[in-house]
Design a protein around this motif. Structure first.
Motif: not given
Length: 70
Positions: A39-42, A44-45, A50-55
């Motif tokens: 997932s985007n959260n994973k 990012a981690a 940051a998750t927004i950076t992944v997006e």
């Protein structure tokens, strides 16, 4: 286009590293993690961003590949 198709297309794109629209190293990392089903959260981690950076990276990937992402 789903995430799996995006990953497949991105892998083809990375072969063309010398083209103007080649994926950046970070975008390549992101797409590899998408291909693994994260997932985007994973993602990012995993990348310590940051998750927004992944997006933002995902949006950039879609734009570079000339695909719709809605």
């Amino acid at each position: 286009m789903g995430r799996t198709e995006l990953a497949s297309q991105a892998q083809k794109q990375t072969i063309e590293r010398n083209s103007f629209n080649a994926l950046s190293p970070k975008e390549t990392e992101v797409i590899a993690l998408i291909a693994q089903g994260l997932s985007n959260n994973k993602i990012a981690a995993n990348l310590s961003i940051a998750t927004i950076t992944v997006e933002h990276h995902i949006n950039s990937i879609y734009n570079k590949l000339g695909t719709d992402h809605f």
